[in-house]
Write a protein that holds these residues in place. Structure first.
Motif, PDB file in Angstrom:
ATOM      1  N   UNK A  65      -9.247  12.999  -3.094  1.00  0.00           N
ATOM      2  CA  UNK A  65      -9.790  13.748  -4.226  1.00  0.00           C
ATOM      3  C   UNK A  65      -9.266  15.178  -4.284  1.00  0.00           C
ATOM      4  N   UNK A  66      -8.009  15.313  -4.680  1.00  0.00           N
ATOM      5  CA  UNK A  66      -7.371  16.619  -4.841  1.00  0.00           C
ATOM      6  C   UNK A  66      -6.360  16.508  -5.977  1.00  0.00           C
ATOM      7  N   UNK A  67      -6.049  17.634  -6.591  1.00  0.00           N
ATOM      8  CA  UNK A  67      -5.264  17.631  -7.824  1.00  0.00           C
ATOM      9  C   UNK A  67      -3.886  16.991  -7.658  1.00  0.00           C
ATOM     10  N   UNK A  68      -3.109  17.398  -6.645  1.00  0.00           N
ATOM     11  CA  UNK A  68      -1.733  16.903  -6.520  1.00  0.00           C
ATOM     12  C   UNK A  68      -1.653  15.407  -6.230  1.00  0.00           C
ATOM     13  N   UNK A  69      -2.396  14.899  -5.224  1.00  0.00           N
ATOM     14  CA  UNK A  69      -2.307  13.447  -4.980  1.00  0.00           C
ATOM     15  C   UNK A  69      -2.837  12.606  -6.135  1.00  0.00           C
ATOM     16  N   UNK A 111       0.848  -1.193   0.000  1.00  0.00           N
ATOM     17  CA  UNK A 111       0.000   0.000   0.000  1.00  0.00           C
ATOM     18  C   UNK A 111       0.879   1.237   0.000  1.00  0.00           C
ATOM     19  N   UNK A 112       0.712   2.060  -1.023  1.00  0.00           N
ATOM     20  CA  UNK A 112       1.514   3.276  -1.135  1.00  0.00           C
ATOM     21  C   UNK A 112       0.614   4.457  -1.478  1.00  0.00           C
ATOM     22  N   UNK A 113       1.130   5.650  -1.289  1.00  0.00           N
ATOM     23  CA  UNK A 113       0.368   6.854  -1.597  1.00  0.00           C
ATOM     24  C   UNK A 113       1.184   8.074  -1.232  1.00  0.00           C
ATOM     25  N   UNK A 114       0.771   9.208  -1.716  1.00  0.00           N
ATOM     26  CA  UNK A 114       1.421  10.469  -1.364  1.00  0.00           C
ATOM     27  C   UNK A 114       1.202  10.737   0.122  1.00  0.00           C
TER      28      UNK A 114
END
Length: 321
Positions: free
Chosen positions: A199-203, A14-17
Motif C-alpha cells: 500500500x504505497x504510491x509507486x508499487x 507471481x510478479x511485483x515491484x
C-alpha cells in the motif's frame, strides 16, 4: 467475480515491484495450494536464490527437490531453473544430442547461442515451466500446480511474451513449434499472472501499469495481492473520550501525553485511509484483491505458513482437484 467463478489455473506466475514481497507471496501461495494429496512445484529463475532462505534450506539447483509440507497436507518441491541446463534439456529432447550437448556447453556454444539470440533464454525458461505443468508420472500429473517467482513487473510481460514473438519469427522446425505451444499455455486459462504490491504510491502505480500491459498482451491476470498491510481500523475516538478512558484506568495524563497519543491515533487513521484508497484503486481493475498482513519481524518459515493460512480459504477452486 467470486473466487469460485475463476478458471482453475495450473501455472501461477507471481510478479511485483522489487520490495513488495513477491518471493514470499509466491512461496506462501505454493504452500497454500498444497492441499491433501497435492504436489506443488515452486520455481525461481535467473539465479535469484530467494526461495531457499525462506525455507531455511540450502540453495536450490536445477534438480527438483522436496522443500516442505504444504499448509493443507500436500508437498511443496523447489527448483531453480537455469537457462543453460534448460538448453541442454532442449537439445536432448528435440535434437537427440545427449552428451554432445555437454561438449557444446564446455566450449561456450550455449553462451554464444543465448548471446546472439537474447530472447532464447526466456524461451528456455518458460519452456521448462510448460514441461513441469504438462509432465505425467504413473498415470497422473507430476504436479497439481506450478508456482513461478517471476521477474519483476517492469519486465514480466517481455519475459512471458517472448515465445509469441519467437514463434512468429520461427515458423517451422522445433523452435517454432515449441514456442507456439508454450505461448498457447501462457495465454490460456491454465495460467494466472498474480500481481503483488504494497500500500504505497509507486508499487500501486507499477501494478496498475503492469496490469494494463498484461491485458494488452492478452496474458491472463489472476489476483492482485495487497501485501504488508498493517493494523486494523481504529475505533472513532475523541480527545475527551481518550482522557476519560485513561482516567478510568487510573492514569492521569498531562497535555503532552494526551497530545502524543492523539497524534499516534491520527497517524494510524491516516495510514488506514491511505490503504483504503489504494485498495479502491486496485479493485477498479476488476480482479480479486487479496490482503496479506505485514509480519513485523520479517518472513521466515513460520511466517510463510501464516501467510499460506491466510491465502488458503480465498483460493476457492484453485485449491481443489
Amino acid at each position: 467475480m467470486t473466487a469460485s467463478a475463476l478458471p482453475v489455473p495450473r501455472l501461477h506466475i507471481v510478479t511485483g515491484k522489487g520490495g513488495t514481497g513477491k518471493t514470499s507471496v509466491a512461496a506462501a501461495l505454493a504452500l497454500a495450494l498444497a492441499g491433501p494429496g497435492r504436489r506443488v512445484l515452486l520455481v525461481e529463475v535467473e539465479g535469484r536464490q530467494g526461495i531457499a532462505p525462506l525455507f531455511e534450506t540450502s540453495s536450490l539447483g536445477y534438480e527438483e527437490r522436496h522443500l516442505a509440507a504444504g499448509a493443507g497436507g500436500g508437498e511443496v518441491f523447489g527448483q531453480s531453473v537455469d537457462a543453460d541446463e534448460a538448453l541442454l534439456d532442449y537439445l536432448t529432447m528435440f535434437y537427440r544430442l545427449g552428451s554432445a550437448g555437454r561438449v557444446l556447453q564446455k566450449f561456450g556454444a550455449i553462451d554464444f547461442a543465448t548471446t546472439i539470440a537474447p530472447g532464447l533464454r526466456d524461451i528456455l525458461l518458460t519452456g521448462k515451466l510448460k514441461e513441469a505443468v504438462s509432465r505425467t508420472e504413473t498415470g497422473r500429473m507430476a504436479y497439481d500446480a506450478v508456482v513461478l517467482d517471476a521477474p519483476p513487473t517492469g519486465r514480466v510481460v517481455k519475459f512471458l511474451n517472448v515465445t509469441v514473438e519467437s514463434g512468429r519469427l520461427a515458423k517451422t522446425g522445433p523452435i517454432g513449434k515449441h514456442s507456439r505451444s508454450v505461448a498457447r499455455m501462457l495465454h490460456s486459462s491454465l495460467t494466472a499472472v498474480h500481481l503483488v504490491t504494497t500500500p504505497a504510491a509507486m508499487p500501486v502505480q507499477e501494478t496498475v501499469d503492469a496490469y494494463r500491459e498484461l491485458v494488452a498482451a492478452d496474458l491472463p491476470v489472476g489476483r492482485i495481492v495487497l501485501n504488508k498491510v498493517t493494523g486494523a481500523k481504529p475505533a472513532e475516538i475523541t480527545a475527551e473520550e481518550l482522557d476519560a478512558g485513561l482516567a478510568r484506568a487510573g492514569i492521569a495524563p498531562d497535555a503532552a501525553l494526551l497530545g502524543g497519543l492523539m497524534a499516534e491515533y491520527e497517524a494510524a487513521r491516516t495510514e488506514i485511509r491511505a490503504v483504503d484508497a489504494y485498495r479502491d484503486r486496485l479493485e477498479q481493475l476488476g480482479r480479486p484483491v487479496e490482503e496479506l498482513p505485514l509480519i513485523p519481524e520479517g518472513v521466515d518459515l513460520s511466517g510463510l505458513y501464516q501467510l499460506a493460512r491466510e491465502l488458503r480459504p480465498r483460493l476457492g477452486g484453485s485449491n481443489e482437484h
